[in-house]
Motif scaffolding. Structure first.
Motif, PDB file in Angstrom:
ATOM      1  N   ARG A  23     -18.535 -33.243  40.599  1.00  0.00           N
ATOM      2  CA  ARG A  23     -17.981 -34.459  41.203  1.00  0.00           C
ATOM      3  C   ARG A  23     -18.865 -35.674  40.929  1.00  0.00           C
ATOM      4  N   ASN A  24     -20.163 -35.482  40.905  1.00  0.00           N
ATOM      5  CA  ASN A  24     -21.053 -36.601  40.580  1.00  0.00           C
ATOM      6  C   ASN A  24     -20.798 -37.101  39.162  1.00  0.00           C
ATOM      7  N   HIS A  25     -20.573 -36.181  38.233  1.00  0.00           N
ATOM      8  CA  HIS A  25     -20.257 -36.588  36.860  1.00  0.00           C
ATOM      9  C   HIS A  25     -18.931 -37.348  36.816  1.00  0.00           C
ATOM     10  N   ILE A  26     -17.943 -36.886  37.577  1.00  0.00           N
ATOM     11  CA  ILE A  26     -16.645 -37.569  37.588  1.00  0.00           C
ATOM     12  C   ILE A  26     -16.784 -38.969  38.185  1.00  0.00           C
ATOM     13  N   LEU A  27     -17.606 -39.099  39.215  1.00  0.00           N
ATOM     14  CA  LEU A  27     -17.812 -40.413  39.836  1.00  0.00           C
ATOM     15  C   LEU A  27     -18.464 -41.399  38.874  1.00  0.00           C
TER      16      LEU A  27
ATOM     17  N   GLU B 286      -7.086 -26.972  46.502  1.00  0.00           N
ATOM     18  CA  GLU B 286      -7.211 -28.421  46.326  1.00  0.00           C
ATOM     19  C   GLU B 286      -7.240 -29.131  47.680  1.00  0.00           C
ATOM     20  N   LEU B 287      -8.123 -30.120  47.809  1.00  0.00           N
ATOM     21  CA  LEU B 287      -8.248 -30.855  49.065  1.00  0.00           C
ATOM     22  C   LEU B 287      -7.015 -31.719  49.327  1.00  0.00           C
ATOM     23  N   LYS B 288      -6.683 -31.871  50.611  1.00  0.00           N
ATOM     24  CA  LYS B 288      -5.563 -32.729  50.997  1.00  0.00           C
ATOM     25  C   LYS B 288      -6.002 -34.188  51.123  1.00  0.00           C
ATOM     26  N   THR B 289      -7.264 -34.383  51.431  1.00  0.00           N
ATOM     27  CA  THR B 289      -7.812 -35.738  51.568  1.00  0.00           C
ATOM     28  C   THR B 289      -9.017 -35.893  50.651  1.00  0.00           C
ATOM     29  N   ALA B 290      -9.581 -37.088  50.640  1.00  0.00           N
ATOM     30  CA  ALA B 290     -10.735 -37.356  49.777  1.00  0.00           C
ATOM     31  C   ALA B 290     -11.960 -36.593  50.273  1.00  0.00           C
ATOM     32  N   PRO B 291     -12.841 -36.190  49.355  1.00  0.00           N
ATOM     33  CA  PRO B 291     -14.093 -35.547  49.780  1.00  0.00           C
ATOM     34  C   PRO B 291     -14.915 -36.498  50.651  1.00  0.00           C
ATOM     35  N   LYS B 292     -15.788 -35.929  51.423  1.00  0.00           N
ATOM     36  CA  LYS B 292     -16.618 -36.727  52.326  1.00  0.00           C
ATOM     37  C   LYS B 292     -17.442 -37.752  51.541  1.00  0.00           C
ATOM     38  N   GLY B 293     -17.395 -38.988  51.988  1.00  0.00           N
ATOM     39  CA  GLY B 293     -18.168 -40.049  51.358  1.00  0.00           C
ATOM     40  C   GLY B 293     -17.488 -40.701  50.179  1.00  0.00           C
ATOM     41  N   VAL B 294     -16.266 -40.286  49.843  1.00  0.00           N
ATOM     42  CA  VAL B 294     -15.544 -40.853  48.702  1.00  0.00           C
ATOM     43  C   VAL B 294     -14.350 -41.646  49.214  1.00  0.00           C
ATOM     44  N   ASN B 295     -14.187 -42.846  48.678  1.00  0.00           N
ATOM     45  CA  ASN B 295     -13.053 -43.689  49.060  1.00  0.00           C
ATOM     46  C   ASN B 295     -11.750 -43.014  48.636  1.00  0.00           C
ATOM     47  N   LYS B 296     -10.804 -42.944  49.567  1.00  0.00           N
ATOM     48  CA  LYS B 296      -9.543 -42.265  49.255  1.00  0.00           C
ATOM     49  C   LYS B 296      -8.723 -43.012  48.212  1.00  0.00           C
ATOM     50  N   HIS B 297      -9.094 -44.269  47.929  1.00  0.00           N
ATOM     51  CA  HIS B 297      -8.397 -45.048  46.906  1.00  0.00           C
ATOM     52  C   HIS B 297      -9.182 -45.087  45.590  1.00  0.00           C
ATOM     53  N   HIS B 298     -10.157 -44.214  45.446  1.00  0.00           N
ATOM     54  CA  HIS B 298     -10.942 -44.169  44.210  1.00  0.00           C
ATOM     55  C   HIS B 298     -10.011 -43.899  43.030  1.00  0.00           C
ATOM     56  N   LYS B 299     -10.285 -44.521  41.898  1.00  0.00           N
ATOM     57  CA  LYS B 299      -9.396 -44.396  40.736  1.00  0.00           C
ATOM     58  C   LYS B 299      -9.323 -42.965  40.199  1.00  0.00           C
ATOM     59  N   ASP B 300     -10.309 -42.153  40.484  1.00  0.00           N
ATOM     60  CA  ASP B 300     -10.311 -40.762  40.021  1.00  0.00           C
ATOM     61  C   ASP B 300     -10.171 -39.781  41.183  1.00  0.00           C
ATOM     62  N   ILE B 301      -9.490 -40.233  42.248  1.00  0.00           N
ATOM     63  CA  ILE B 301      -9.378 -39.387  43.433  1.00  0.00           C
ATOM     64  C   ILE B 301      -8.630 -38.088  43.140  1.00  0.00           C
ATOM     65  N   ASP B 302      -7.715 -38.095  42.155  1.00  0.00           N
ATOM     66  CA  ASP B 302      -6.978 -36.874  41.831  1.00  0.00           C
ATOM     67  C   ASP B 302      -7.921 -35.777  41.328  1.00  0.00           C
ATOM     68  N   LEU B 303      -8.900 -36.158  40.499  1.00  0.00           N
ATOM     69  CA  LEU B 303      -9.873 -35.187  40.011  1.00  0.00           C
ATOM     70  C   LEU B 303     -10.886 -34.809  41.090  1.00  0.00           C
ATOM     71  N   LEU B 304     -11.250 -35.774  41.917  1.00  0.00           N
ATOM     72  CA  LEU B 304     -12.261 -35.522  42.940  1.00  0.00           C
ATOM     73  C   LEU B 304     -11.750 -34.595  44.047  1.00  0.00           C
ATOM     74  N   LYS B 305     -10.446 -34.522  44.231  1.00  0.00           N
ATOM     75  CA  LYS B 305      -9.881 -33.599  45.223  1.00  0.00           C
ATOM     76  C   LYS B 305      -9.914 -32.146  44.751  1.00  0.00           C
ATOM     77  N   CYS B 306     -10.068 -31.951  43.461  1.00  0.00           N
ATOM     78  CA  CYS B 306     -10.030 -30.586  42.912  1.00  0.00           C
ATOM     79  C   CYS B 306     -11.294 -29.819  43.295  1.00  0.00           C
TER      80      CYS B 306
END
Length: 368
Positions: free
Chosen positions: A248-252, A291-311
């Motif tokens: 996730r850090n790499h994706i961010l 797969e997560l239903k919401t954004a991971p902790k500390g990540v903005n739910k409107h992040h442009k890569d939120i689809d990958l970050l939920k995985c």
């Protein structure tokens, strides 16, 4: 034709120390069995005496029948049928004529493997798929049935699968040199299920599988199951907390490499569009059960890569029909898929093992 093998086991009576009735045992061991049979009235029939029911055959009839047999040389169809039945009965007696110890009984015949129709040069045959299909039946997926079929049917299926994995491994190493050439026994999974914490107590899996990677068993996964359910998969399936946090850090910080791979036309043709399916179905790396239903902790739910970050699992899979699995060109078909998977697997390996650009740890407190 070889005689079928018999499976013998001790009866419950023998295991519990049960002893048969003394009188019946004595009668079987009695010296009276060696005596001459007695005639009516309790007297022994003299040796050489004929029974009343026995009739002498006139010499004329006997000589005529013998001459007729010598002239014709052929027996009637009825006699041939009787002779064939007698031979079958004799063969059946030979099969069951085995020395059983006290307390043993014949519980079934060990099924023999077919002599023809098996695959060659690493090819899967219909025999293997048929055997796996039988394991879907609850009455077959139990130890008693499997014991009668394990030798030699299952062992022959296992041998065929090992030959396939050997050919598949050779192809895999030629496409991706990062994967070490390991023997089949080191990459094939056991057919026995782990039922310790499962409500389903069926002891055997209904498919054969193996996995490969540069570190051993994690990476590319091959699973063969009848009913058009065979798959090849690759990626990071349920990675550990630290590994998931690193990905996730790499994706961010730099998701472009992964995005480019997922958007490649060949990758899309094999594994689907690089976006979540509108109905939540599996597509590309999306749609897994974890797969997560919401954004991971500390990540903005409107992040442009939120689809990958939920995985929580970043893995893809492709299904093959039984017809494709049985075809002579199946290895070559898998080779084309492995070529498409290689950049994806290498990207995930780098995400897990290499530091994030810029030296930032990113969000290390994300939920896993």
């Amino acid at each position: 034709m070889p005689s079928p093998r018999l499976h013998v086991q001790e009866t419950n009576e023998a295991r519990s120390g049960y002893e048969s009735d003394v009188s019946s045992k004595t009668s079987l061991d009695s010296d009276a069995l060696d005596d001459e049979p007695t005639c009516k009235g309790g007297k022994k029939r003299p040796r050489g005496a004929t029974s009343k029911s026995t009739k002498a055959v006139p010499k004329e009839i006997a000589s005529t029948s013998s001459r007729g047999k010598r002239k014709g040389g052929h027996s009637s169809p009825a006699k041939k049928k009787r002779k064939a039945r007698a031979e079958d009965d004799a063969e059946a007696e030979d099969v069951t004529d085995i020395d059983l110890k006290d307390g043993q009984e014949v519980v079934g015949k060990v099924v023999q493997a077919p002599q023809t129709g098996w695959g060659s040069n690493g090819q899967i045959s219909q025999h293997t798929l048929d055997f796996l299909a039988q394991l879907r039946n609850p009455s077959c997926n139990e130890r008693g049935w499997f014991k009668l079929h394990a030798e030699p049917v299952y062992r022959r299926c296992e041998k065929e699968f090992k030959e396939f994995i050997e050919a598949f491994s050779e192809m895999l190493v030629s496409v991706d040199p990062q994967i070490p050439p390991l023997p089949p026994k080191d990459v094939i999974h056991r057919i026995y299920r782990d039922i310790r914490f499962s409500n389903d107590k069926t002891p055997y899996k209904t498919g054969l599988s193996a996995s490969f990677s540069r570190s051993g068993r994690k990476g590319i996964f091959a699973f063969f199951k009848p009913g058009d359910e065979s798959i090849i998969a690759a990626g990071a399936w349920c990675p550990g907390k630290d590994e998931l946090s690193t990905i996730r850090n790499h994706i961010l910080h730099s998701p472009d490499r992964l995005r480019e791979i997922l958007s490649n036309p060949e990758f899309v043709a094999n594994f689907g569009e690089p976006r979540p399916h509108p109905d939540g179905k599996r597509q590309s790396v999306f749609g897994h059960e974890d797969e997560l239903k919401t954004a991971p902790k500390g990540v903005n739910k409107h992040h442009k890569d939120i689809d990958l970050l939920k995985c929580r699992s970043l893995a893809v899979s492709r299904t093959f029909t039984d017809e494709q699995v049985l075809s002579s060109g199946f290895i070559e078909q898998l080779k084309s898929v492995v070529r498409v998977l290689r950049p994806f697997v290498h990207c995930l390996n780098d995400m897990i093992t290499l530091p994030v650009d810029g030296g930032s740890d990113g969000d290390g407190d994300q939920n896993d």
